[in-house]
Scaffold this motif. Structure first.
Motif, PDB file in Angstrom:
ATOM      1  N   VAL A 101      26.823  12.976  90.896  1.00  0.00           N
ATOM      2  CA  VAL A 101      27.578  12.565  92.074  1.00  0.00           C
ATOM      3  C   VAL A 101      27.525  11.042  92.217  1.00  0.00           C
ATOM      4  O   VAL A 101      26.451  10.444  92.202  1.00  0.00           O
ATOM      5  CB  VAL A 101      27.002  13.215  93.358  1.00  0.00           C
ATOM      6  CG1 VAL A 101      27.767  12.735  94.597  1.00  0.00           C
ATOM      7  CG2 VAL A 101      27.051  14.736  93.262  1.00  0.00           C
ATOM      8  N   GLY A 102      28.710  10.432  92.355  1.00  0.00           N
ATOM      9  CA  GLY A 102      28.772   9.006  92.658  1.00  0.00           C
ATOM     10  C   GLY A 102      28.540   8.091  91.476  1.00  0.00           C
ATOM     11  O   GLY A 102      28.126   6.954  91.652  1.00  0.00           O
ATOM     12  N   LEU A 103      28.835   8.562  90.264  1.00  0.00           N
ATOM     13  CA  LEU A 103      28.647   7.735  89.071  1.00  0.00           C
ATOM     14  C   LEU A 103      29.906   7.805  88.198  1.00  0.00           C
ATOM     15  O   LEU A 103      29.934   8.512  87.192  1.00  0.00           O
ATOM     16  CB  LEU A 103      27.427   8.217  88.277  1.00  0.00           C
ATOM     17  CG  LEU A 103      26.081   7.924  88.945  1.00  0.00           C
ATOM     18  CD1 LEU A 103      24.990   8.788  88.353  1.00  0.00           C
ATOM     19  CD2 LEU A 103      25.732   6.452  88.805  1.00  0.00           C
ATOM     20  N   PRO A 104      30.964   7.070  88.568  1.00  0.00           N
ATOM     21  CA  PRO A 104      32.210   7.133  87.803  1.00  0.00           C
ATOM     22  C   PRO A 104      32.067   6.624  86.374  1.00  0.00           C
ATOM     23  O   PRO A 104      32.810   7.040  85.496  1.00  0.00           O
ATOM     24  CB  PRO A 104      33.173   6.250  88.611  1.00  0.00           C
ATOM     25  CG  PRO A 104      32.305   5.407  89.480  1.00  0.00           C
ATOM     26  CD  PRO A 104      31.086   6.214  89.769  1.00  0.00           C
ATOM     27  N   ALA A 105      31.096   5.732  86.137  1.00  0.00           N
ATOM     28  CA  ALA A 105      30.838   5.244  84.773  1.00  0.00           C
ATOM     29  C   ALA A 105      29.567   5.907  84.256  1.00  0.00           C
ATOM     30  O   ALA A 105      28.595   5.251  83.902  1.00  0.00           O
ATOM     31  CB  ALA A 105      30.707   3.724  84.778  1.00  0.00           C
ATOM     32  N   PHE A 106      29.591   7.235  84.209  1.00  0.00           N
ATOM     33  CA  PHE A 106      28.383   8.008  83.912  1.00  0.00           C
ATOM     34  C   PHE A 106      27.755   7.677  82.563  1.00  0.00           C
ATOM     35  O   PHE A 106      26.547   7.664  82.416  1.00  0.00           O
ATOM     36  CB  PHE A 106      28.713   9.503  83.979  1.00  0.00           C
ATOM     37  CG  PHE A 106      27.609  10.400  83.514  1.00  0.00           C
ATOM     38  CD1 PHE A 106      26.407  10.475  84.210  1.00  0.00           C
ATOM     39  CD2 PHE A 106      27.764  11.163  82.364  1.00  0.00           C
ATOM     40  CE1 PHE A 106      25.381  11.297  83.772  1.00  0.00           C
ATOM     41  CE2 PHE A 106      26.744  11.993  81.927  1.00  0.00           C
ATOM     42  CZ  PHE A 106      25.554  12.064  82.624  1.00  0.00           C
ATOM     43  N   GLY A 107      28.527   7.409  81.550  1.00  0.00           N
ATOM     44  CA  GLY A 107      27.963   7.141  80.230  1.00  0.00           C
ATOM     45  C   GLY A 107      27.854   8.404  79.392  1.00  0.00           C
ATOM     46  O   GLY A 107      26.781   8.768  78.915  1.00  0.00           O
ATOM     47  N   ILE A 108      28.993   9.076  79.202  1.00  0.00           N
ATOM     48  CA  ILE A 108      29.014  10.347  78.486  1.00  0.00           C
ATOM     49  C   ILE A 108      28.540  10.184  77.046  1.00  0.00           C
ATOM     50  O   ILE A 108      27.767  10.990  76.534  1.00  0.00           O
ATOM     51  CB  ILE A 108      30.432  10.955  78.534  1.00  0.00           C
ATOM     52  CG1 ILE A 108      30.744  11.413  79.961  1.00  0.00           C
ATOM     53  CG2 ILE A 108      30.569  12.123  77.564  1.00  0.00           C
ATOM     54  CD1 ILE A 108      32.153  11.923  80.149  1.00  0.00           C
ATOM     55  N   ALA A 109      28.989   9.120  76.361  1.00  0.00           N
ATOM     56  CA  ALA A 109      28.601   8.917  74.964  1.00  0.00           C
ATOM     57  C   ALA A 109      27.097   8.689  74.839  1.00  0.00           C
ATOM     58  O   ALA A 109      26.449   9.231  73.942  1.00  0.00           O
ATOM     59  CB  ALA A 109      29.370   7.742  74.372  1.00  0.00           C
ATOM     60  N   ALA A 110      26.535   7.881  75.744  1.00  0.00           N
ATOM     61  CA  ALA A 110      25.095   7.622  75.700  1.00  0.00           C
ATOM     62  C   ALA A 110      24.310   8.893  75.975  1.00  0.00           C
ATOM     63  O   ALA A 110      23.302   9.179  75.303  1.00  0.00           O
ATOM     64  CB  ALA A 110      24.731   6.548  76.727  1.00  0.00           C
ATOM     65  N   ALA A 111      24.745   9.688  76.952  1.00  0.00           N
ATOM     66  CA  ALA A 111      24.051  10.939  77.264  1.00  0.00           C
ATOM     67  C   ALA A 111      24.114  11.893  76.078  1.00  0.00           C
ATOM     68  O   ALA A 111      23.129  12.566  75.740  1.00  0.00           O
ATOM     69  CB  ALA A 111      24.675  11.585  78.494  1.00  0.00           C
ATOM     70  N   ALA A 233      16.719   4.615  71.043  1.00  0.00           N
ATOM     71  CA  ALA A 233      16.423   4.211  69.677  1.00  0.00           C
ATOM     72  C   ALA A 233      17.733   3.851  68.981  1.00  0.00           C
ATOM     73  O   ALA A 233      18.813   3.986  69.558  1.00  0.00           O
ATOM     74  CB  ALA A 233      15.716   5.346  68.936  1.00  0.00           C
ATOM     75  N   ALA A 234      17.651   3.412  67.736  1.00  0.00           N
ATOM     76  CA  ALA A 234      18.845   2.971  67.016  1.00  0.00           C
ATOM     77  C   ALA A 234      19.876   4.087  66.875  1.00  0.00           C
ATOM     78  O   ALA A 234      21.074   3.825  66.813  1.00  0.00           O
ATOM     79  CB  ALA A 234      18.449   2.444  65.632  1.00  0.00           C
ATOM     80  N   ASP A 235      19.418   5.347  66.853  1.00  0.00           N
ATOM     81  CA  ASP A 235      20.348   6.466  66.729  1.00  0.00           C
ATOM     82  C   ASP A 235      20.786   7.024  68.072  1.00  0.00           C
ATOM     83  O   ASP A 235      21.464   8.047  68.142  1.00  0.00           O
ATOM     84  CB  ASP A 235      19.728   7.582  65.881  1.00  0.00           C
ATOM     85  CG  ASP A 235      18.436   8.131  66.489  1.00  0.00           C
ATOM     86  OD1 ASP A 235      18.005   7.615  67.552  1.00  0.00           O
ATOM     87  OD2 ASP A 235      17.852   9.068  65.897  1.00  0.00           O
ATOM     88  N   GLY A 236      20.386   6.367  69.161  1.00  0.00           N
ATOM     89  CA  GLY A 236      20.786   6.798  70.490  1.00  0.00           C
ATOM     90  C   GLY A 236      19.825   7.756  71.150  1.00  0.00           C
ATOM     91  O   GLY A 236      19.956   8.049  72.343  1.00  0.00           O
ATOM     92  N   ALA A 237      18.841   8.258  70.408  1.00  0.00           N
ATOM     93  CA  ALA A 237      17.893   9.224  70.952  1.00  0.00           C
ATOM     94  C   ALA A 237      16.800   8.529  71.759  1.00  0.00           C
ATOM     95  O   ALA A 237      16.717   7.302  71.810  1.00  0.00           O
ATOM     96  CB  ALA A 237      17.276  10.034  69.814  1.00  0.00           C
ATOM     97  N   VAL A 238      15.956   9.339  72.402  1.00  0.00           N
ATOM     98  CA  VAL A 238      14.816   8.834  73.163  1.00  0.00           C
ATOM     99  C   VAL A 238      13.555   9.343  72.475  1.00  0.00           C
ATOM    100  O   VAL A 238      13.413  10.545  72.256  1.00  0.00           O
ATOM    101  CB  VAL A 238      14.833   9.327  74.623  1.00  0.00           C
ATOM    102  CG1 VAL A 238      13.646   8.749  75.391  1.00  0.00           C
ATOM    103  CG2 VAL A 238      16.143   8.943  75.292  1.00  0.00           C
ATOM    104  N   ARG A 239      12.656   8.430  72.131  1.00  0.00           N
ATOM    105  CA  ARG A 239      11.418   8.859  71.480  1.00  0.00           C
ATOM    106  C   ARG A 239      10.287   7.904  71.805  1.00  0.00           C
ATOM    107  O   ARG A 239      10.503   6.797  72.301  1.00  0.00           O
ATOM    108  CB  ARG A 239      11.606   8.979  69.976  1.00  0.00           C
ATOM    109  CG  ARG A 239      12.011   7.698  69.269  1.00  0.00           C
ATOM    110  CD  ARG A 239      12.062   7.916  67.755  1.00  0.00           C
ATOM    111  NE  ARG A 239      12.994   8.952  67.392  1.00  0.00           N
ATOM    112  CZ  ARG A 239      14.261   8.722  67.059  1.00  0.00           C
ATOM    113  NH1 ARG A 239      14.724   7.479  67.050  1.00  0.00           N
ATOM    114  NH2 ARG A 239      15.070   9.695  66.758  1.00  0.00           N
TER     115      ARG A 239
END
Length: 283
Positions: A101-111, A233-239
């Motif tokens: 809610v309330g995040l028009p620039a949610f960041g779909i690619a990053a998620a 990380a460089a591949d977009g993941a979280v570690r």
């Protein structure tokens, strides 16, 4: 105002939530996508990414609990932080449904890069002054709600939303993640250190960010916890980030600008962004 949401064939609970949100904002456009009657995570606690479990009591988000994220909080309408995105990504990857809610620039690619299952999201990008009502509607249909309030919520809004989040005989409850401040939050995650990698000597692009995240809260969440992460990380993941084990060119890693032999060839910059110190290194 625009409503961004999947339609759920055979999933009456989520379809009803979409219908209520449409009425709430006075209409809007809905996207299409098949969910095939997939059910949420039920009454179990809401899962998080493996790299974030050490920050959360019990390694999962408690239904009825509120987690406030203080990571480069920006004005209403901008993109959420990577940390807030990571919490939603971990929940959906673990089978939970998420409302945004309330995040028009949610960041779909990053998620998506963090592992999010985008089929498990309901999004209301611009609820205006009715954001609290939107959160209350979603709390009855999903497992986690991510919200950026336009301003610090009032006492009545906090109480009303808290009642909708709690697990009771009649409702399964949900976890609330707030991109910003929330009075009486059970847990607060704060970014205390940040360093990007990937820049060369006037060339290159950012490839990863090493951060230190601190968690503190009330009651069972009162003990302060700290985690050092690649976010992303460089591949977009979280570690987890292990000192000396990877990412040369970052402070503390082999061959980093702090190394005497490399120091004369490296340059660094330090900027402040919303109270956060961001260090960019080039070596």
């Amino acid at each position: 105002m625009a409503l961004i949401a999947h339609t759920f064939e055979g999933d009456a609970e989520h379809a009803a939530a979409v219908a209520r949100l449409r009425v709430l904002v006075g209409g809007g456009a809905a996207g299409t996508g098949g969910a095939g009657g997939v059910q949420g995570a039920g009454v179990a606690d809401v899962p998080v990414l493996a790299a974030l479990r050490a920050l959360v009591p019990g390694g999962a988000l408690r239904r009825g609990g509120v987690l406030a994220v203080e990571d480069r909080v920006r004005p209403w309408g901008d993109a959420p932080s990577y940390l807030a995105l990571a919490l939603a990504a971990g929940a959906s990857a673990g089978g939970a449904w998420c409302g945004v809610v309330g995040l028009p620039a949610f960041g779909i690619a990053a998620a998506s890069g963090m592992g999010a299952d985008l089929r498990r999201f309901l999004m209301l990008d611009e609820p205006g002054e009715r954001w609290a009502e939107a959160v209350a509607v979603l709390a009855g249909a999903v497992d986690l709600v991510l919200v950026r309030p336009p301003r610090r919520p009032g006492g009545e809004q906090v109480r009303r939303i808290g009642a909708r989040l709690r697990r009771t005989v009649r409702q399964r409850g949900a976890a609330l993640v707030v991109a910003g401040e929330w009075p009486g939050a059970d847990l607060r995650l704060r970014l205390t250190e940040s360093a990007w990698s990937g820049l060369g000597d006037g060339t290159g692009h950012l490839t990863g960010r090493r951060v230190t995240v601190t968690a503190a809260g009330r009651g069972a969440a009162g003990r302060e916890r700290t985690a050092r992460l690649w976010l992303p990380a460089a591949d977009g993941a979280v570690r987890e980030w292990v000192a000396g084990a990877d990412a040369p060119g970052l402070p503390g890693a082999p061959g980093a600008p702090g190394d005497r032999a490399e120091q004369r060839f490296g340059v660094s910059a330090e900027i402040r962004d919303g109270g956060e110190v961001v260090r960019l290194w080039s070596a």
